[in-house]
Design an enzyme around this catalytic site. Structure first.
Site, PDB file in Angstrom:
ATOM      1  N   ASP A 106      -8.596  18.369 -14.919  1.00 23.57           N
ATOM      2  CA  ASP A 106      -8.857  16.983 -15.278  1.00 23.57           C
ATOM      3  C   ASP A 106      -8.481  16.840 -16.754  1.00 23.57           C
ATOM      4  O   ASP A 106      -9.167  17.343 -17.639  1.00 23.57           O
ATOM      5  CB  ASP A 106     -10.340  16.664 -15.048  1.00 23.57           C
ATOM      6  CG  ASP A 106     -10.675  15.206 -15.338  1.00 23.57           C
ATOM      7  OD1 ASP A 106      -9.947  14.558 -16.120  1.00 23.57           O
ATOM      8  OD2 ASP A 106     -11.683  14.715 -14.797  1.00 23.57           O
ATOM      9  N   TYR A 144     -17.261  16.449 -15.395  1.00 18.24           N
ATOM     10  CA  TYR A 144     -17.611  15.021 -15.377  1.00 18.24           C
ATOM     11  C   TYR A 144     -18.640  14.763 -14.264  1.00 18.24           C
ATOM     12  O   TYR A 144     -18.467  15.219 -13.130  1.00 18.24           O
ATOM     13  CB  TYR A 144     -16.335  14.215 -15.137  1.00 18.24           C
ATOM     14  CG  TYR A 144     -16.559  12.733 -15.003  1.00 18.24           C
ATOM     15  CD1 TYR A 144     -16.898  11.963 -16.102  1.00 18.24           C
ATOM     16  CD2 TYR A 144     -16.432  12.095 -13.770  1.00 18.24           C
ATOM     17  CE1 TYR A 144     -17.103  10.593 -15.984  1.00 18.24           C
ATOM     18  CE2 TYR A 144     -16.634  10.732 -13.637  1.00 18.24           C
ATOM     19  CZ  TYR A 144     -16.979   9.994 -14.754  1.00 18.24           C
ATOM     20  OH  TYR A 144     -17.183   8.643 -14.619  1.00 18.24           O
ATOM     21  N   LYS A 156      -9.153   5.637 -19.223  1.00 18.61           N
ATOM     22  CA  LYS A 156      -9.541   6.081 -20.563  1.00 18.61           C
ATOM     23  C   LYS A 156      -8.352   5.991 -21.524  1.00 18.61           C
ATOM     24  O   LYS A 156      -7.844   4.913 -21.748  1.00 18.61           O
ATOM     25  CB  LYS A 156     -10.139   7.490 -20.475  1.00 18.61           C
ATOM     26  CG  LYS A 156     -11.138   7.677 -19.316  1.00 18.61           C
ATOM     27  CD  LYS A 156     -12.381   6.816 -19.441  1.00 18.61           C
ATOM     28  CE  LYS A 156     -13.239   6.767 -18.178  1.00 18.61           C
ATOM     29  NZ  LYS A 156     -13.598   8.063 -17.602  1.00 18.61           N
ATOM     30  N   ARG A 207       0.854  -1.201   0.000  1.00 21.82           N
ATOM     31  CA  ARG A 207       0.000   0.000   0.000  1.00 21.82           C
ATOM     32  C   ARG A 207       0.882   1.242   0.000  1.00 21.82           C
ATOM     33  O   ARG A 207       0.588   2.234  -0.649  1.00 21.82           O
ATOM     34  CB  ARG A 207      -0.965   0.008   1.202  1.00 21.82           C
ATOM     35  CG  ARG A 207      -1.682   1.349   1.371  1.00 21.82           C
ATOM     36  CD  ARG A 207      -2.945   1.299   2.222  1.00 21.82           C
ATOM     37  NE  ARG A 207      -2.841   0.442   3.378  1.00 21.82           N
ATOM     38  CZ  ARG A 207      -2.110   0.716   4.483  1.00 21.82           C
ATOM     39  NH1 ARG A 207      -1.421   1.834   4.558  1.00 21.82           N
ATOM     40  NH2 ARG A 207      -2.085  -0.130   5.476  1.00 21.82           N
TER      41      ARG A 207
HETATM   42  C1  LIG Z   1     -14.065   8.517 -16.347  1.00 17.35           C
HETATM   43  C2  LIG Z   1     -13.722   9.880 -15.905  1.00 17.35           C
HETATM   44  C3  LIG Z   1     -13.460  10.153 -14.561  1.00 17.35           C
HETATM   45  C4  LIG Z   1     -13.587   9.095 -13.466  1.00 17.35           C
HETATM   46  O1  LIG Z   1     -12.619   8.123 -13.591  1.00 17.35           O
HETATM   47  P1  LIG Z   1     -12.820   6.570 -13.142  1.00 17.35           P
HETATM   48  O2  LIG Z   1     -11.543   5.945 -13.563  1.00 17.35           O
HETATM   49  O3  LIG Z   1     -14.025   6.060 -13.868  1.00 17.35           O
HETATM   50  O4  LIG Z   1     -13.028   6.571 -11.668  1.00 17.35           O
HETATM   51  C5  LIG Z   1     -13.099  11.446 -14.222  1.00 17.35           C
HETATM   52  N1  LIG Z   1     -13.023  12.434 -15.149  1.00 17.35           N
HETATM   53  C6  LIG Z   1     -13.295  12.197 -16.444  1.00 17.35           C
HETATM   54  C7  LIG Z   1     -13.191  13.319 -17.426  1.00 17.35           C
HETATM   55  C8  LIG Z   1     -13.644  10.929 -16.870  1.00 17.35           C
HETATM   56  O5  LIG Z   1     -13.919  10.715 -18.162  1.00 17.35           O
END
Ligand SMILES: *Cc1c(COP(=O)(O)O)cnc(C)c1O
Length: 379
Positions: free
Chosen positions: A171, A98, A196, A46
């Site tokens: 983000d 998001y 992603k 961890r």
């Molecule tokens: C998918 C996504 C998230 C969240 O991420 P997870 O890996 O699903 O927890 C946050 N911001 C954006 C822009 C996303 O597309």
């Protein structure tokens, strides 16, 4: 070294004991100590794991920060970053952030004491108003936004935030560091859903935060949170994201060119009311995107005529574009945000048009993607 080279080599030194070109995946929870406190820098997974350190090294290099901290999901990374704030602090979110970020802020952290506000950050006057109306501790930017693909002027927004004494988080999930590096425009922290484009193959869920070199205490704190709160990614997940990073440059280039072909095709159709793609001259943020990004990304949104029923039909009729949430994988996906990814923000200021279709344009042959959309729209 340039981006493509760092993506392949940083954090990926051959294994010194065997010469393995790809370092092993360290599937271990603990590490033997020769005597109490005498170890090789690892005590418990961890706290630290070599496969995770390798990924963090590569992520930091690509975003241009001294340190990246990996998490078990994008939301875990966001939770850690938001807990840098204190009860009573004000968080300003862009008004089409998001949906999960909005849900975390409003349904989890507002009851805990955070003061959450939103504004349209693609409108700099609105941002200025929102920053001057009340002291703000953190500004949370997404650009391009999801699913409306609005563009926020990163340089101007970071300057305004800095004057107002607010930290800036970007983000960068949609753009990836191949197309946009917010730390260079003045952001303090970049967050990612590595699920992603960074992972890129729809086979792993992960997240990360990368901190600007001038904010070393924030990096320290996030590293502390990673261990203290425990939302860490497993070694195999770290390996998968790291492997994805190595092809990020070539994948993003093709995501961009395929998305452009698809967007231009949709724009030519009479039965499509609106196409949102920052690479189109018709897009309100086109020039800003051209200035701060090295390409326009792989996401395209559009509204067919005929309302939400037709949008749902088109999304159900594609064969190559799979009807699914998420984005950024090699395979193309289609969805209707109002009924799927953005259902949790229905009825709020973040609600999106109910006839909007979002495409994550993958790496298949562009002509096959166009043929598929054509048959779905013609049916
Ligand atoms: C998918 C996504 C998230 C969240 O991420 P997870 O890996 O699903 O927890 C946050 N911001 C954006 C822009 C996303 O597309």
């Amino acid at each position: 070294m340039r981006f493509e080279t760092r993506a392949i080599h940083d954090g990926s030194d051959p294994d010194p004991t065997t010469g393995a070109v790809i370092p092993p995946v360290y599937l271990t929870s603990t590490y033997v100590q020769e005597e109490v406190g005498a170890h090789k820098g690892y005590e418990y997974s961890r706290t630290a794991n070599p496969t995770r350190v390798a990924l963090e090294t590569a992520l930091a290099s690509l975003e241009g920060g001294p340190r990246a901290v990996a998490f078990s999901s994008g939301m875990a990374a966001e939770t850690a970053v938001l807990l840098l704030l204190q009860p009573g602090d004000r968080l300003l979110l862009s008004n089409d952030v998001y949906g999960g970020t909005y849900r975390l802020a409003v349904q989890v952290l507002e009851p805990w004491g955070l003061n959450v506000a939103t504004c349209d950050m693609s409108d700099l006057a609105a941002l200025e108003d929102a920053l001057s109306s009340q002291h703000t501790e953190m500004l949370w930017i997404e650009t391009p936004t999801n699913p409306l693909l609005r563009i926020v002027d990163l340089k101007a927004a970071c300057e305004m935030a800095s004057e107002a004494g607010a930290a800036v988080v970007v983000d960068n999930t949609f753009a990836t560091p191949f197309l946009q590096r917010p730390l260079e425009w003045g952001a303090d922290i970049v967050v990612h859903s590595t699920t992603k484009y960074l992972g890129g193959h729809s086979d792993v869920v992960g997240g990360a935060a990368v901190v600007h070199e001038s904010e070393e205490p924030l990096a320290e704190r996030l590293g502390f949170f990673q261990n203290a709160m425990g939302g860490v990614p497993g070694p195999l997940d770290c390996f998968l994201v790291h492997r994805g990073l190595k092809t990020l440059a070539v994948r993003m280039a093709r995501h961009c060119s395929n998305a452009e072909v698809v967007a231009r095709y949709l724009e030519r159709r009479d039965d499509v009311v609106e196409v949102l793609y920052p690479g189109l001259g018709s897009h309100a943020g086109h020039e800003m995107a051209a200035r701060q990004m090295d390409g326009f990304g792989g996401m395209v949104s559009f509204r067919p005529d005929g309302g939400p029923e037709r949008a749902a039909q088109v999304a159900a009729r594609t064969r190559l574009f799979s009807l699914a949430e998420s984005l950024g994988g090699v395979e193309s996906l289609i969805e209707v945000p109002a009924a799927m990814t953005h259902q949790s923000v229905a009825g709020t200021e973040l609600a999106v048009p109910d006839d909007l279709i979002r495409l994550s344009v993958g790496l298949e042959a562009a002509d096959d993607l166009v043929d598929d959309l054509a048959q779905a729209l013609d049916a």
